[in-house]
Design an enzyme around this catalytic site. Structure first.
Site, PDB file in Angstrom:
ATOM      1  N   HIS A 174     -69.576  16.524 -17.018  1.00 49.95           N
ATOM      2  CA  HIS A 174     -68.143  16.584 -17.353  1.00 49.95           C
ATOM      3  C   HIS A 174     -67.353  17.154 -16.174  1.00 49.95           C
ATOM      4  CE1 HIS A 174     -64.915  16.985 -20.623  1.00 49.95           C
ATOM      5  NE2 HIS A 174     -64.342  17.398 -19.488  1.00 49.95           N
ATOM      6  N   HIS A 178     -63.757  15.910 -13.767  1.00 48.75           N
ATOM      7  CA  HIS A 178     -62.688  14.922 -13.530  1.00 48.75           C
ATOM      8  C   HIS A 178     -62.529  14.693 -12.032  1.00 48.75           C
ATOM      9  CE1 HIS A 178     -60.926  14.948 -17.699  1.00 48.75           C
ATOM     10  NE2 HIS A 178     -61.651  16.064 -17.744  1.00 48.75           N
ATOM     11  N   HIS A 180     -62.965  14.110 -25.486  1.00 47.72           N
ATOM     12  CA  HIS A 180     -62.508  15.508 -25.429  1.00 47.72           C
ATOM     13  C   HIS A 180     -62.094  15.908 -26.847  1.00 47.72           C
ATOM     14  CE1 HIS A 180     -62.077  14.923 -21.091  1.00 47.72           C
ATOM     15  NE2 HIS A 180     -61.806  16.201 -20.953  1.00 47.72           N
ATOM     16  N   GLU A 191     -61.594  21.288 -27.900  1.00 48.89           N
ATOM     17  CA  GLU A 191     -61.368  22.148 -26.729  1.00 48.89           C
ATOM     18  C   GLU A 191     -60.288  23.141 -27.136  1.00 48.89           C
ATOM     19  OE1 GLU A 191     -59.706  20.103 -23.337  1.00 48.89           O
ATOM     20  OE2 GLU A 191     -60.239  21.706 -21.931  1.00 48.89           O
ATOM     21  N   HIS A 204     -66.302  19.484 -24.388  1.00 50.19           N
ATOM     22  CA  HIS A 204     -65.982  20.867 -24.768  1.00 50.19           C
ATOM     23  C   HIS A 204     -66.524  21.170 -26.173  1.00 50.19           C
ATOM     24  CE1 HIS A 204     -63.449  21.257 -21.179  1.00 50.19           C
ATOM     25  NE2 HIS A 204     -62.995  20.044 -21.474  1.00 50.19           N
ATOM     26  N   ASP A 236     -65.549  20.739 -14.844  1.00 50.58           N
ATOM     27  CA  ASP A 236     -64.327  20.157 -15.401  1.00 50.58           C
ATOM     28  C   ASP A 236     -63.314  19.772 -14.309  1.00 50.58           C
ATOM     29  OD1 ASP A 236     -62.794  19.137 -17.432  1.00 50.58           O
ATOM     30  OD2 ASP A 236     -62.108  21.074 -18.211  1.00 50.58           O
TER      31      ASP A 236
HETATM   32  O1  LIG Z   1     -59.936  19.955 -19.743  1.00 57.20           O
HETATM   33  C1  LIG Z   1     -59.278  18.923 -19.907  1.00 57.20           C
HETATM   34  N1  LIG Z   1     -58.888  18.560 -21.155  1.00 57.20           N
HETATM   35  C2  LIG Z   1     -58.165  17.438 -21.396  1.00 57.20           C
HETATM   36  N2  LIG Z   1     -57.767  16.610 -20.426  1.00 57.20           N
HETATM   37  C3  LIG Z   1     -58.124  16.921 -19.161  1.00 57.20           C
HETATM   38  C4  LIG Z   1     -58.876  18.060 -18.846  1.00 57.20           C
HETATM   39  N3  LIG Z   1     -59.062  18.085 -17.513  1.00 57.20           N
HETATM   40  C5  LIG Z   1     -58.431  17.002 -17.011  1.00 57.20           C
HETATM   41  N4  LIG Z   1     -57.860  16.301 -18.000  1.00 57.20           N
HETATM   42  C6  LIG Z   1     -57.045  15.076 -17.896  1.00 57.20           C
HETATM   43  O2  LIG Z   1     -57.877  13.969 -17.651  1.00 57.20           O
HETATM   44  C7  LIG Z   1     -57.244  13.132 -16.706  1.00 57.20           C
HETATM   45  C8  LIG Z   1     -58.200  12.138 -16.126  1.00 57.20           C
HETATM   46  O3  LIG Z   1     -59.145  12.732 -15.316  1.00 57.20           O
HETATM   47  C9  LIG Z   1     -56.620  14.121 -15.772  1.00 57.20           C
HETATM   48  O4  LIG Z   1     -55.608  13.520 -14.996  1.00 57.20           O
HETATM   49  C10 LIG Z   1     -56.055  15.132 -16.743  1.00 57.20           C
HETATM   50  O5  LIG Z   1     -54.789  14.696 -17.245  1.00 57.20           O
END
Ligand SMILES: O=c1[nH]cnc2c1ncn2[C@@H]1O[C@H](CO)[C@@H](O)[C@H]1O
Length: 395
Positions: free
Chosen positions: A51, A53, A249, A252, A273, A331
């Site tokens: 996980h 991004h 997701h 979380e 999460h 993350d």
């Molecule tokens: O922890 C998180 N929770 C929810 N969305 C997230 C988290 N981290 C990043 N992104 C979202 O996922 C998109 C694509 O990678 C990111 O641009 C952000 O808006």
């Protein structure tokens, strides 16, 4: 205890560990001192990360260089000055954290060279952390500047479509794999606030399933949209129908009902999460019985305000006690100014994780990854080998 490998490592002087540890909101002083000054690296063995991004894992230096090349002006010109503008230092909210992407996404979005570069550099950074298999996720729509409605980050319309974004990321990852001898696959994200993109996301997953795309995800602000929109549901139905793997997701910051929906309606095979699952013990016990995988991100969970800022109260401690199936992940290491070593250090220092548990969770991560069975088997063999285990002595 053999858990600590003596080795000079990036985490020694990790800014995130020192800021997390000097925070008045964190645990004991003794542990903080250890985090700041210990010349040791926790679990210096091959790891799996599930996980992370891509757009939350860009190098600040790259953002500055791309901005310069494109003539985009930023409020700062050096890594030292730019970093504080991007990172979250103190526990915030998920919405506030998500707002941080706007500081730099306009720099890389719509730029072919930059997109391929961030994918390549990502693989290099993971290899340096000892990761041998990574699944990296992103939204192709957030990086495109045509065939996306609305076009993001105030970009002018251009000619880079979400489809081409996926091709560029695939190329960058593939070149990174060859250069750094690790395996990298990708997950395409639907965004909670953009249901109209979701069918296109699943179509891209189908189109590029043989070129490194292994799954679909649903990311974004769960606190605003607790129930998945019908277009997200349709996309996940199509993913299931076509054998595209699914993660979501959920839990979380949103309530356990989001997790329940992810698993029961969206047919998620893993939960991103999932901390708040613990608030519904019936659901939690069911998921434990199903061996559902939770993608846990310790530092993220503190800085997004998802979990109590005291790591000694973290839900992953319960997961560990219950021998749940979970991974440890970064993350968004750019925004948390962190590395995977930092997350492992936190687990060791504040949550009492042992080498045995690090091995177990990495094996569970490999078992829960979205590789085809034969490749998964090879990955597991590598881990067993590196951990000095045979399958018969496995957990
Ligand atoms: O922890 C998180 N929770 C929810 N969305 C997230 C988290 N981290 C990043 N992104 C979202 O996922 C998109 C694509 O990678 C990111 O641009 C952000 O808006």
């Amino acid at each position: 205890m053999h858990i600590i490998a003596r080795r000079a490592a990036k985490s020694i002087d990790s800014p995130v560990l020192s800021s997390l540890c000097t925070s008045r909101l964190t645990g004991s002083r003794r542990l903080c001192t250890m985090a700041n000054h210990s010349p040791e690296q926790v679990f210096n063995k091959p790891k799996v990360e599930l996980h992370v991004h891509l757009d939350g894992a860009i190098r600040v230096q790259t953002i500055l260089e791309v901005a310069k090349r494109r003539g985009i002006s930023l409020p700062a010109n050096t890594v030292k000055e730019m970093t504080p503008l991007i990172i979250v230092r103190e526990p915030a909210t998920l919405s506030k954290f998500l707002g941080k992407f706007a500081e730099y996404m306009h720099v890389v979005a719509g730029d072919r060279e930059a997109i391929k570069r961030i994918a390549f550099e990502f693989v290099e950074d993971k290899a340096k952390e000892g990761v041998i298999y990574v699944e990296v996720r992103y939204s192709p729509h957030l990086l495109a500047n045509t065939q996306v409605d609305p076009i993001q980050w105030n970009q002018e319309e251009g000619d880079l479509s979400p489809d081409e974004v996926v091709r560029l990321v695939n190329e960058g990852l593939r070149e990174g794999e060859r250069a750094f001898d690790i395996k990298a696959r990708s997950i395409l994200c639907c965004m909670r606030h953009m249901p109209s993109w979701s069918m296109n996301v699943v179509e891209l997953c189908k189109k590029y399933r043989d070129e490194g795309v292994v799954a679909i995800d649903l990311a974004g602000d769960e606190s605003l949209n607790c129930e998945a929109n019908s277009e997200h549901r349709q996309a996940y139905e199509e993913a299931e129908r076509c054998g595209i793997h699914r993660t979501v997701h959920a839990g979380e910051v949103g309530p356990p009902t989001v997790v329940k929906e992810a698993v029961e309606v969206l047919k998620a095979e893993r939960v991103g999460h999932g901390y708040r699952t613990l608030e519904d013990q019936v659901l939690y016990r069911n998921l434990l019985a199903q061996d559902m995988h939770f993608e846990v991100c310790p530092i993220s969970s503190k800085l997004t305000g998802a979990c109590d800022s005291d790591f000694t109260k973290h839900p992953v401690i319960t997961f560990r006690k219950d021998k749940a199936n979970y991974s440890l992940n970064t993350d968004d290491p750019l925004i948390f100014n962190s590395s995977l070593h930092d997350d492992y250090s936190i687990a060791h220092q504040f949550m009492g994780f042992t080498e045995e548990e690090f091995k177990r969770l990495n094996i569970k991560s490999a078992e829960s990854c979205f590789l085809p069975e034969e490749e998964k088997r090879k990955l597991l063999d590598k881990l067993y080998d590196a951990y000095g285990m045979t399958q018969s002595t496995a957990f």
